[in-house]
Design a protein around this motif. Structure first.
Motif, short mmCIF file in Angstrom:
data_model
loop_
_atom_site.label_atom_id
_atom_site.label_comp_id
_atom_site.label_asym_id
_atom_site.label_seq_id
_atom_site.Cartn_x
_atom_site.Cartn_y
_atom_site.Cartn_z
N LYS A 1 7.02 18.21 21.30
CA LYS A 1 7.00 19.31 20.35
C LYS A 1 5.58 19.84 20.22
CE LYS A 1 6.94 15.91 16.54
NZ LYS A 1 7.67 15.44 15.33
N ASN A 2 5.47 21.05 19.75
CA ASN A 2 4.18 21.72 19.66
C ASN A 2 3.43 21.26 18.41
OD1 ASN A 2 2.16 23.50 20.44
ND2 ASN A 2 3.01 25.17 19.21
N VAL A 3 3.17 19.96 18.38
CA VAL A 3 2.42 19.32 17.30
C VAL A 3 1.30 18.51 17.93
CG1 VAL A 3 2.49 17.67 15.40
CG2 VAL A 3 4.41 19.24 15.75
N GLN A 4 0.08 18.76 17.55
CA GLN A 4 -1.06 18.05 18.13
C GLN A 4 -0.99 16.57 17.79
OE1 GLN A 4 -4.01 20.60 16.21
NE2 GLN A 4 -4.81 21.15 18.23
N TRP A 5 -1.26 15.74 18.79
CA TRP A 5 -1.23 14.29 18.59
C TRP A 5 -2.58 13.78 18.07
CZ3 TRP A 5 1.86 10.39 17.86
CH2 TRP A 5 1.42 9.08 18.08
N CYS A 6 -3.64 14.20 18.68
CA CYS A 6 -4.98 13.72 18.30
C CYS A 6 -5.94 14.91 18.36
CB CYS A 6 -5.45 12.59 19.21
SG CYS A 6 -5.25 12.96 20.96
N PRO A 7 -5.87 15.81 17.41
CA PRO A 7 -6.58 17.09 17.51
C PRO A 7 -8.09 16.97 17.61
CG PRO A 7 -5.63 16.78 15.32
CD PRO A 7 -5.05 15.73 16.18
N LEU A 8 -8.68 15.90 17.08
CA LEU A 8 -10.14 15.79 17.13
C LEU A 8 -10.62 15.31 18.50
CD1 LEU A 8 -10.93 14.23 13.63
CD2 LEU A 8 -11.10 16.61 14.35
N ASP A 9 -9.73 14.72 19.28
CA ASP A 9 -10.12 14.21 20.59
C ASP A 9 -9.59 15.08 21.72
OD1 ASP A 9 -11.35 11.51 19.82
OD2 ASP A 9 -9.42 11.46 18.79
N GLY B 1 -11.10 7.36 12.94
CA GLY B 1 -9.76 7.51 12.40
C GLY B 1 -9.54 6.62 11.19
N ILE B 2 -8.38 6.80 10.56
CA ILE B 2 -7.97 5.97 9.43
C ILE B 2 -6.69 5.25 9.86
CG2 ILE B 2 -7.25 5.92 7.03
CD1 ILE B 2 -8.85 8.48 6.60
N GLY B 3 -6.83 4.01 10.27
CA GLY B 3 -5.69 3.24 10.73
C GLY B 3 -4.94 2.60 9.58
N ASP B 4 -3.76 2.09 9.90
CA ASP B 4 -2.98 1.40 8.87
C ASP B 4 -3.38 -0.06 8.76
OD1 ASP B 4 -0.40 1.54 7.08
OD2 ASP B 4 -0.21 -0.29 8.27
N THR B 5 -3.34 -0.80 9.88
CA THR B 5 -3.54 -2.25 9.82
C THR B 5 -4.37 -2.73 10.99
OG1 THR B 5 -1.41 -2.55 8.70
CG2 THR B 5 -2.39 -4.49 9.74
N LEU B 6 -5.33 -3.60 10.70
CA LEU B 6 -6.12 -4.30 11.71
C LEU B 6 -6.03 -5.79 11.42
CD1 LEU B 6 -8.21 -4.36 14.06
CD2 LEU B 6 -10.00 -4.20 12.30
N VAL B 7 -5.56 -6.57 12.40
CA VAL B 7 -5.44 -8.02 12.27
C VAL B 7 -6.29 -8.66 13.36
CG1 VAL B 7 -3.91 -10.02 12.32
CG2 VAL B 7 -3.13 -7.87 11.27
N ILE B 8 -7.25 -9.49 12.97
CA ILE B 8 -8.10 -10.23 13.90
C ILE B 8 -7.98 -11.71 13.53
CG2 ILE B 8 -10.46 -10.55 14.74
CD1 ILE B 8 -11.01 -7.64 14.02
N MET B 9 -7.30 -12.50 14.37
CA MET B 9 -6.97 -13.88 14.01
C MET B 9 -7.12 -14.82 15.21
SD MET B 9 -3.54 -13.59 11.62
CE MET B 9 -3.63 -15.36 11.30
#
Length: 708
Positions: free
Chosen positions: A107-115, A362-370
Motif C-alpha cells: 500500500k502507498n504508506v511509507q514504512w520508514c520515511p526518515l530512512d 526510533g522509538i521501539g516497543d521492547t528491548l530484551v538483553i538477557m
C-alpha cells in the motif's frame, strides 16, 4: 553434460532450453568457461553437479549472473478492504491467478520515511486457492489494507529450483559481477555449492518464497556499496540460511530491496560461520529497514575492526546463542523505525566494542538483553542507548567484563519508559557499572536489583551505580565487591546520594609517574567529510594546499585517576615524522582543545560526531581553556618551525589543566581535539596508536603526588 563442448555457455543454455519443467540436469565433473550470460525462465529444474564442477564466468561486467526466474503475471488492485488477520483478499480481477502463485501486496504508506521515504508497506504471500476474484492466502494478513491507501498486488508464477554441488568462479572480487540469481522462485534450494570472487553478489534471492540455502561456501564479494555473500531482497519470505561458510564479503548476508514495494520477512540465519571483510561499512549481517523480522541463532561471527556482527534495521529480531569474536560490537541498530521488538539472548561476545548500541533514533516497543556473556570491550561499553528509545527495556542475567566504558549507559529521550536492570554481573569496568539519566522525562517503573559489581572503577568514588533525573527508582540488593573481596551493599540510591570511603594518610608523599595507554584516535579530513578514519597509522593536522584541512581526535582512559589535586603534571607526547626531509612554507602551531561532546570512534567524521549526529561546526566542536565555544585559547600549544624537518622523536604538550578538569569531573572526558592554528600550508603528521612500534605511539604521561 560434459566440458568438451566447443562453447560451454551455449552447451549449458541448450540443455536448459531443451529441458522441461521437473527435469534434472546433471553437469559432469570439470571446468566450464561461460562467455555469455545464461538464463532460464518458467521451468522448475534440478541442477546437480557430479564431482567437482566449476563454472568460470567470463562475461562482461554488469551482466554476468546465471539467472533462473518465474514470471510476473499481472498487477491488480483490491476491490474491497482487507483486514489484518484475514486470509482473503478480493482483487479487481483474479482471472489470471492460480493456486501456488505468489502475490505481493503493498500500500502507498511509507514504512520508514526518515530512512527510505520511497519504501512502501506490504509483504508477499502464497496463493492457497482462488474462487472468482477472492484469493485465499497461505496465512492471515499481517496488516490492514484499505482502498484509500492505494493498494496494489502483483501476481507471480513461481518456479521451483534446486541447485546442488555447483561451483561459481567469477573474475573480479571487487567488480560488478554476480553468481546466481533466483527470482520468483518457491520451495527452492541452493545447497553444497561454492562461490568465489563474485564482487557484487554471490547469490541473489529476489521475490522468492520458502528457499533453503545450506552447506555452501562463499568467498570474496567486496564490491564497494554492494558486495553481498547472500542478498535477500524485494519482499523475499521464509528464507532459511543454514550451515554455510561465508568469508570476506562486505556483508555476508544482506536484506534489502531494489523495488521498494514490500518488505522482506521470516528470515532465519543459523549455524553459519561468517567472517567479515575490511572495506567500508563491512558489517557482517546487514538488515536494511525494509525487513520485518530476522532470527540469527547459533552462528560464529567474526567482524573486522570497526564493524559489527549484526547491523539491525528490522522491525523484529532475535539474536541468540551466537559467538562473536573481534570487531567493534555485536549488535547495532541502524534506522529510525518505531514499535520494534528485539531480543538479544544467550550470546558469547568477545569484541573490542559493545554488546548492543542503540545508534538509531526510533522509538521501539521492547528491548530484551538477557543471559549474554561479554568480555574484552576495550574500546567501548556493554549496552548503550543514548539516542534510540524503547518503551520497555529488560537487561538481566548478563555478564559484562573488562570494559573501558560503562557497563550499561542509558539516557531517556521519551516519557514512560519501563526499565529493569537485574541479576547482572559487572566485572573489571573502567567507568560506572550502571549509568542512568532520566533526562528530565517522566519515567515509568525503574528497577535496578540484585546486580554484582566487581572491580568497578567509576570516575567519581561511590558512583558505581549512578542515577540521575529518575523518579521513584526501586534500587535494592546490589553489591559492590572490591579486589580484596570485601562487599559493599547498596540498598538504596538516589540521584544525589553517593557512597563514600575513607583512606588513612600520612604526611609522606611520593611522586608516581604513570603512562596512560591511548584508547582510540581518529583523523578528520575535510576533503572526505563523511569517511571514518579510525585505523590509519598517523594523525595529521593543518592545511594541505589543494586538498583541505585535517584535524585529529584522541581519547585516553583516565578512569584510574580519582583525585585531580594529586596530579602534578600531564604531558601529551606525539611522535613527529612527516613531511619527511622537507621544510614547510610556514610554522605549524599545534593546539589542543576540549571536544564539546563525546564522539563515536566508529562513526566520527569531519561532518559528524556519531552516526546521524552532526557536529555543529564541520571539523568538530570544541571549547578552549576559557570555556569559549570554538575559542582560540588552547589548553596547550607547541610550534614546529617551518624550517624544521621531522627528526623522528616525541614532541610534548602540557595538558595538565585539561586532564585535571576531566579527573575532577568538571567535564566529561571527551579527549583531545588537535589542530593547527592557521590550517594553511602547515600540514604535519604524527604517528597514531595503530603504528606497530609501541615506542612511536601517542603517550599521556601523568605524574601524581601520592601519600605514603
Amino acid at each position: 553434460m560434459t566440458s568438451d563442448y566447443k562453447d560451454d555457455a551455449t552447451c549449458i543454455q541448450a540443455a536448459l532450453d531443451n529441458s522441461k519443467s521437473g527435469d534434472t540436469i546433471t553437469i559432469r565433473e570439470g571446468d566450464y568457461y561461460i562467455t555469455k550470460r545464461i538464463s532460464q525462465k518458467d521451468k522448475s529444474l534440478n541442477i546437480i553437479g557430479e564431482g567437482k564442477v566449476t563454472l568460470h564466468l567470463k562475461t562482461a561486467e554488469g551482466n554476468n549472473n546465471i539467472r533462473f526466474a518465474g514470471s510476473k503475471i499481472t498487477t491488480q488492485s483490491l476491490s474491497a478492504n482487507a483486514q489484518k488477520g484475514s486470509s482473503k483478499v478480493i482483487l479487481s480481477d483474479a482471472s489470471q491467478v492460480r493456486q501456488n502463485d505468489l502475490i505481493k501486496i503493498w500500500k502507498n504508506v511509507q514504512w520508514c520515511p526518515l530512512d527510505y521515504p520511497n519504501q512502501m508497506t506490504g509483504e508477499i504471500y502464497a496463493v492457497q486457492s482462488v474462487n472468482g476474484n477472492v484469493v485465499t492466502l497461505n496465512q492471515p494478513l499481517l496488516r490492514d489494507y484499505k482502498l484509500s491507501e492505494t493498494v496494489q498486488a502483483e501476481i507471480y508464477r513461481p518456479i521451483e529450483m534446486h541447485i546442488k554441488n555447483i561451483g561459481i568462479q567469477n573474475v573480479n572480487a571487487a567488480g560488478v559481477y554476480e553468481g546466481i540469481k533466483l527470482s520468483y522462485c518457491k520451495d527452492s534450494s541452493v545447497t553444497d555449492s561454492w562461490f568465489k570472487d563474485n564482487g557484487q553478489a554471490s547469490l541473489r534471492i529476489d521475490t522468492c518464497f520458502n528457499v533453503d540455502v545450506k552447506n555452501n561456501e562463499i568467498y570474496n564479494s567486496i564490491h564497494e556499496g554492494n558486495g553481498y555473500g547472500i542478498s535477500v531482497a524485494d519482499a523475499a519470505a521464509f528464507v532459511n540460511i543454514e550451515n554455510n561458510h561465508i568469508e570476506n564479503c562486505r556483508h555476508a548476508i544482506m536484506s534489502g530491496t531494489g523495488d521498494f514495494k514490500a518488505l522482506n520477512r521470516d528470515i532465519v540465519i543459523s549455524n553459519n560461520i561468517l567472517i567479515g571483510a575490511n572495506i567500508a561499512s563491512s558489517h557482517v549481517i546487514d538488515a536494511h529497514p525494509m525487513t520485518i523480522d530476522y532470527t540469527i541463532i547459533k552462528n560464529k561471527i567474526y567482524p573486522e575492526t570497526k564493524f559489527v556482527a549484526f547491523y539491525d534495521g528490522t522491525l523484529q529480531s532475535i539474536f541468540s546463542e551466537n559467538e562473536v569474536y573481534g570487531g567493534h560490537g555485536a549488535v547495532a541498530r541502524r534506522c529510525n523505525l518505531n514499535d520494534g521488538v528485539h531480543v538479544i539472548k544467550g550470546n558469547h561476545i568477545e569484541t573490542e566494542g559493545y554488546l548492543y548500541a542503540g545508534t538509531g533514533n526510533g522509538i521501539g516497543d521492547t528491548l530484551v538483553i538477557m543471559n549474554n556473556n561479554q568480555n574484552n570491550g576495550q574500546q567501548w561499553y556493554g549496552v548503550g542507548l543514548n539516542s534510540e528509545s524503547f518503551r520497555n527495556i529488560v537487561i538481566s542475567k548478563n555478564h559484562f567484563g573488562d570494559l573501558s566504558g560503562r557497563g550499561v549507559d542509558l539516557t531517556f529521550h521519551i516519557d514512560d519508559i519501563n526499565l529493569e536492570i537485574s541479576d547482572n554481573t559487572f566485572e573489571n569496568i573502567r567507568r560506572e557499572g550502571i549509568y542512568l539519566d532520566g533526562n528530565s522525562y517522566t519515567n515509568g517503573n525503574v528497577k535496578i536489583q540484585n546486580n554484582n559489581l566487581i572491580n568497578v572503577y567509576p570516575s567519581s568514588p561511590g558512583s558505581e551505580i549512578k542515577i540521575k533525573n529518575i523518579q521513584n527508582a526501586f534500587v535494592s540488593g546490589n553489591q559492590i565487591l572490591e579486589e580484596d573481596s570485601s562487599v559493599m551493599a547498596i540498598d538504596e540510591i538516589t540521584a544525589t546520594e553517593t557512597v563514600e570511603t575513607e583512606v588513612a594518610t600520612t604526611k609522606n608523599q611520593t611522586i608516581v609517574n604513570n603512562t596512560t595507554n591511548i584508547v582510540i584516535d581518529n583523523r578528520l579530513r575535510e576533503a572526505s567529510p563523511d569517511v571514518v578514519y579510525q585505523d590509519k597509522k598517523y594523525i595529521d593536522i593543518g592545511g594541505n594546499l589543494g586538498v583541505g584541512r585535517y584535524r585529529g581526535l584522541l581519547l585516553f582512559d583516565l578512569s584510574e585517576y580519582i583525585n585531580a589535586e594529586n596530579i602534578s603534571s600531564s604531558t601529551l607526547s606525539l611522535y613527529w615524522y612527516y613531511p619527511d626531509g622537507r621544510e614547510r612554507p610556514g610554522d605549524t602551531i599545534v593546539e589542543i582543545y576540549r571536544p564539546a561532546a563525546s564522539w563515536s570512534p566508529g562513526n566520527v567524521t569531519w561532518n559528524s560526531r556519531d552516526a546521524g549526529v552532526l557536529w555543529t561546526q564541520p571539523g568538530g566542536d570544541w571549547f578552549d581553556m576559557k570555556n569559549v565555544s570554538q575559542g582560540d585559547a588552547p589548553y596547550a600549544t607547541i610550534t614546529l618551525n617551518g624550517s624544521d624537518i621531522p627528526d623522528n622523536r616525541y614532541y610534548e604538550l602540557n595538558v595538565t589543566d585539561l586532564v585535571r578538569e576531566y579527573v575532577s569531573g568538571e567535564y566529561e572526558n571527551t579527549g583531545f581535539l588537535i589542530k593547527a592554528r592557521t590550517e594553511n600550508a602547515d600540514y604535519v603528521a604524527f604517528y597514531s596508536s595503530e603504528i606497530e612500534e609501541e615506542n612511536k605511539r601517542p603517550i599521556l604521561n601523568i605524574e601524581e603526588n601520592t601519600v605514603a
